[in-house]
Design a protein around this motif. Structure first.
Motif, short mmCIF file in Angstrom:
data_model
loop_
_atom_site.label_atom_id
_atom_site.label_comp_id
_atom_site.label_asym_id
_atom_site.label_seq_id
_atom_site.Cartn_x
_atom_site.Cartn_y
_atom_site.Cartn_z
N ASP A 144 1.15 -1.46 -0.16
CA ASP A 144 0.16 0.07 0.24
C ASP A 144 0.86 1.00 0.45
O ASP A 144 2.27 1.15 0.14
N ASP A 368 -16.13 -14.49 -9.74
CA ASP A 368 -15.95 -12.98 -9.79
C ASP A 368 -16.46 -12.27 -8.24
O ASP A 368 -16.04 -11.30 -8.41
N LEU A 371 -14.18 -12.90 -5.45
CA LEU A 371 -13.01 -11.16 -5.74
C LEU A 371 -13.56 -10.05 -5.54
O LEU A 371 -13.65 -9.26 -4.49
N LYS A 372 -15.22 -9.51 -5.52
CA LYS A 372 -16.01 -8.15 -5.04
C LYS A 372 -16.01 -8.41 -3.90
O LYS A 372 -15.77 -7.64 -3.10
N ASN A 375 -13.43 -7.98 -1.99
CA ASN A 375 -12.72 -6.49 -2.16
C ASN A 375 -13.40 -5.68 -1.01
O ASN A 375 -12.79 -4.15 -0.75
N ALA A 376 -14.66 -5.40 -0.88
CA ALA A 376 -16.04 -4.61 -1.17
C ALA A 376 -16.08 -5.29 1.22
O ALA A 376 -15.65 -3.89 2.14
N ILE A 378 -12.92 -5.78 2.78
CA ILE A 378 -11.76 -4.71 2.97
C ILE A 378 -11.80 -3.51 3.30
O ILE A 378 -11.53 -2.57 3.84
N ALA A 379 -12.33 -2.84 1.92
CA ALA A 379 -12.69 -1.71 1.87
C ALA A 379 -13.96 -1.06 3.24
O ALA A 379 -13.23 0.41 3.82
N GLN A 382 -11.15 -0.91 6.03
CA GLN A 382 -10.06 0.33 5.61
C GLN A 382 -10.63 1.24 6.02
O GLN A 382 -10.28 2.46 7.70
N HIS A 419 -6.27 -10.03 3.23
CA HIS A 419 -5.27 -9.46 2.31
C HIS A 419 -4.98 -10.64 1.92
O HIS A 419 -4.47 -10.76 0.25
N LYS A 422 -7.08 -12.24 -0.33
CA LYS A 422 -7.56 -11.91 -2.27
C LYS A 422 -5.98 -12.47 -3.26
O LYS A 422 -6.37 -12.12 -3.75
N GLU A 426 -6.43 -14.34 -6.30
CA GLU A 426 -5.67 -13.75 -7.37
C GLU A 426 -5.40 -14.49 -8.27
O GLU A 426 -4.91 -14.56 -9.33
#
Length: 517
Positions: A144, A368, A371-372, A375-376, A378-379, A382, A419, A422, A426
């Motif tokens: 990051d 997909d 992964l979405k 990400n949601a 993690i956001a 954070q 993380h 993820k 990936e």
């Protein structure tokens, strides 16, 4: 009855985690249940750092309650919380699914328990070297900006440090960085120096208390700083999302002192544990059943007059005179079981089924939506970390700061795990797994040295479900496609005889006796 009832199982996962990590696991599992429309009807958690499943009281209580039929799913934070041992995990999941119709699901990991899953995990595991190199590269490439710039990226703030404002403004206000709290750092250095000099931890704690030092208003105990002695943050290294960051935490301890402490810890561990006693692994433990009475067979052995050791598997009832089953030579039986697996994998019809299952599992796992979802999560976390950081800096109450620190510790664990998931996902998506990959892997298994003990262990742990052995023949049931109708506990003589008489494609039978006593 509601067919979407579930229970949550949570436990400590490693040394140094606290009770808050249990609460964090439960919260994550409840959020997963809400998204999936599940009704949480029970909670089980083992808060002691126990290892094996039979030493986890709430795990055993959950397995007993599974008989009630009141829940159809068990939710865990990650599969390692259910059982870190692959063999135990397969056995318990199989029993739950076959006997009670209960499925184990992971809140963080995509697709926890589907056909082809175990074989796919074995594929990744055996290709670990190439996979690990790619993972390491992605981890370093994905640092990051905040970590690169040395700014605080959330998590638990270790004793010895404090947060200070920078001259930078982020989306939600002033950006903070970690600085050394000199008063606390003196204590940290004192602890490391004293321990490196050979002073016992209890004496170090007593000396700190005598000097008037307190931590959060409480006296020091050796438990207070036990985990500090191995924490690389004091060296200036910080692991975040499986990434090693060297620009976030300033060093308090130099490398030489830190290493001296690690050497002392290793020395103490050796003295406490004594010289390691070589143990012979019995690879079929928990999977081997007597073909005469249906009872589990266990490790056995003996020593000849000239000191030679002999290793066997023996029926539990035979050992007390209640069964006439002869003992089986350990190594010969393990080699035979592995040869059955290899024969099974050598059949093209079987490999076609395996390839089909693994590809279906891979497509579902790398979809997909998985992964979405990560990400949601993690956001969202954070965002919460940024908010809590601002509150922590301005908090006047020590109680409020302590509460925030606990919450941040939870978020650190969760962010690390997310993380990691993820990056792994990936990479798996980048594999673009093909049928040829799977068939080549099976061919590699077939050509591996069958006498290699590590190879035997992997094959038996992952692909063998149960083994039934009599004085006349041996039957192996595999962990591939479908399962079977033999229960894992309380196996009856009828169940055993049915397995021994089974001639389906999933079963291999040897009509000759092994080396007996």
């Amino acid at each position: 009855m509601n067919n979407n009832n579930c229970v949550i199982y949570a436990r400590f996962s490693s040394y140094g985690q606290n009770e808050q990590s249990i609460e964090s696991q439960v919260r994550t599992c409840k959020e997963y249940a809400d998204r999936c429309g599940m009704n949480v009807v029970g909670l089980y958690s083992d808060k002691a750092k126990t290892g094996t499943n039979d030493r986890r009281p709430d795990f055993q209580r959950m397995m007993k309650d599974a008989q009630s039929g009141t829940f159809q799913y068990i939710l865990v934070y990650m599969m390692e919380r259910f059982s870190r041992n692959r063999r135990d995990s397969i056995m318990y999941k199989e029993m739950l699914k076959e006997k009670y119709g209960i499925k184990v699901l992971s809140a963080l990991e995509p697709i926890s328990d589907d056909e082809g899953g175990e074989f796919y995990e074995m594929f990744l595991e055996w290709n670990a070297e190439k996979y690990s190199k790619r993972l390491s590269k992605r981890v370093k490439d994905g640092l990051d900006t905040s970590a690169n710039n040395g700014t605080f990226c959330g998590g638990h703030l270790m004793y010895g440090y404090k947060l200070v404002d920078t001259d930078k403004i982020g989306r939600k206000g002033v950006i903070h960085k970690v600085a050394v709290d000199e008063e606390q750092a003196k204590v940290v250095r004192y602890i490391f120096e004293q321990y490196a000099a050979g002073v016992p931890k209890k004496e170090i704690a007593a000396a700190l208390n005598a000097q008037g030092y307190r931590i959060k208003g409480k006296p020091f105990t050796f438990r207070t700083f036990e985990c500090w002695l191995t924490n690389s943050k004091y060296l200036g290294k910080f692991t975040f999302g499986s990434r090693i960051c060297k620009t976030v935490y300033p060093a308090i301890i130099d490398k030489a002192l830190f290493q001296k402490v690690q050497d002392k810890l290793a020395e103490k561990k050796f003295v406490a544990g004594g010289e390691a006693t070589a143990k012979v692994p019995y690879l079929l433990t928990g999977k081997l059943y007597c073909g005469h009475c249906g009872t589990k067979m266990v490790s056995d052995g003996g020593t000849s007059r000239n000191g030679d050791k002999y290793y066997y598997y023996a029926c539990k009832k035979m050992k007390v005179g209640k069964c006439d089953k002869k003992r089986e030579n350990k190594d010969a039986l393990e080699r035979l079981v592995v040869s059955f697996v290899v024969d099974f994998l050598s059949d093209k019809a079987n490999t076609e089924i395996i390839a089909e299952d693994v590809l279906a599992y891979y497509d579902k796992r790398t979809d997909d939506s998985n992964l979405k979802s990560i990400n949601a999560k993690i956001a969202a976390i954070q965002s919460d970390v940024e908010r809590l950081t601002d509150v922590f800096v301005t908090a006047k109450s020590v109680l409020l700061q302590n509460s925030i620190e606990k919450k941040m510790a939870d978020y650190e664990v969760l962010l690390n795990d997310l993380h990691t998931q993820k990056v792994k996902l990936e990479l798996e998506r980048g594999f673009r797994l093909t049928k040829k990959d799977i068939l080549d892997f099976i061919d590699k298994i077939i050509k591996t040295d069958k006498t290699d003990k590590e190879f035997q262990k992997r094959i038996i742990d992952i692909l063998v479900s149960k083994v039934f052995v009599s004085d006349g023949h041996t039957t192996v049931l595999f962990n591939i496609r479908g399962g079977n109708n033999i229960m894992l506990n309380d196996i009856s003589l009828e169940d055993t005889q049915n397995a021994l008489n089974d001639t389906s494609d999933r079963v291999q039978t040897q009509s000759a006796s092994l080396y007996h006593e």
